[in-house]
Design a protein around this motif. Structure first.
Motif, short mmCIF file in Angstrom:
data_model
loop_
_atom_site.label_atom_id
_atom_site.label_comp_id
_atom_site.label_asym_id
_atom_site.label_seq_id
_atom_site.Cartn_x
_atom_site.Cartn_y
_atom_site.Cartn_z
N SER A 21 1.06 -1.23 0.12
CA SER A 21 0.20 -0.08 -0.13
C SER A 21 0.94 1.06 0.11
O SER A 21 1.97 0.86 0.94
N VAL A 22 0.94 1.96 -1.08
CA VAL A 22 1.53 3.42 -1.32
C VAL A 22 0.51 4.81 -1.13
O VAL A 22 -0.81 3.92 -1.43
N GLU A 23 1.25 6.02 -1.24
CA GLU A 23 0.58 6.45 -1.60
C GLU A 23 -0.42 7.32 -2.48
O GLU A 23 0.30 6.67 -3.13
N LYS A 24 -1.83 7.90 -2.15
CA LYS A 24 -2.63 7.44 -3.64
C LYS A 24 -2.05 8.14 -4.12
O LYS A 24 -1.40 9.09 -5.18
N VAL A 63 -4.14 -2.21 -8.32
CA VAL A 63 -4.27 -3.20 -7.59
C VAL A 63 -6.25 -2.45 -7.68
O VAL A 63 -6.98 -3.13 -7.17
N GLU A 64 -6.23 -1.95 -5.98
CA GLU A 64 -7.00 -1.02 -6.18
C GLU A 64 -6.77 0.03 -5.26
O GLU A 64 -5.65 0.41 -4.76
N ARG A 89 -9.23 9.65 7.11
CA ARG A 89 -9.21 8.84 7.04
C ARG A 89 -7.80 9.18 5.43
O ARG A 89 -8.24 9.72 4.79
N GLN A 90 -6.72 8.34 5.74
CA GLN A 90 -5.65 9.03 4.29
C GLN A 90 -6.00 7.38 3.20
O GLN A 90 -6.02 6.41 3.72
N PRO A 91 -6.11 8.79 2.41
CA PRO A 91 -6.19 7.69 1.08
C PRO A 91 -4.71 6.82 0.60
O PRO A 91 -3.88 7.06 0.88
N TYR A 92 -5.09 5.55 -0.43
CA TYR A 92 -4.27 5.25 -0.38
C TYR A 92 -4.29 4.29 -1.70
O TYR A 92 -5.39 4.41 -2.26
N THR A 93 -2.77 3.78 -2.20
CA THR A 93 -3.12 2.85 -3.63
C THR A 93 -2.97 1.81 -2.91
O THR A 93 -1.67 1.52 -2.52
N LYS A 94 -3.15 0.30 -3.21
CA LYS A 94 -2.24 -0.70 -3.31
C LYS A 94 -1.92 -1.28 -4.35
O LYS A 94 -2.67 -1.24 -5.54
#
Length: 101
Positions: A21-24, A63-64, A89-94
């Protein structure tokens, strides 16, 4: 084999097939992205860049997208009846690492 990559101002130790999981990242689900490689190690040989390793590529697939757990930010001033409660709520990108070259 593993690599150290950089994205979103942070560094991650990754290997092929791993999901992180990384920053958006503003990409659609299923898109391919390329990450900056700082170091590669294949068990015996270690190659490090200064700061980015030229000729090395780390490919990943989105992925999401999602949001992390809620944290509560509560500020107050003592004896002043001044209170402020916020949630975040911190957004993330998997992403899934598909290849390290």
């Amino acid at each position: 084999m593993f690599a150290v990559v950089q994205t979103g101002g942070k560094q991650y130790k990754v290997s092929v097939g791993q999901e992180i999981s990384v920053e958006k990242i503003e990409r659609n689900v299923g898109d391919k992205i390329k990450l900056d490689v700082l170091m590669i190690c294949d068990g015996e040989n270690v190659k490090a860049g200064n700061p980015i390793l030229s000729g090395a590529v780390c490919e990943a697939e989105v992925v999401e997208h999602g949001k992390g757990d809620k944290i509560v930010v509560f500020k107050y001033k003592a004896k002043k009846n001044e209170r402020k409660k916020q949630g975040h709520r911190q957004p993330y990108t998997k992403i899934k690492i598909t290849a390290i070259k």
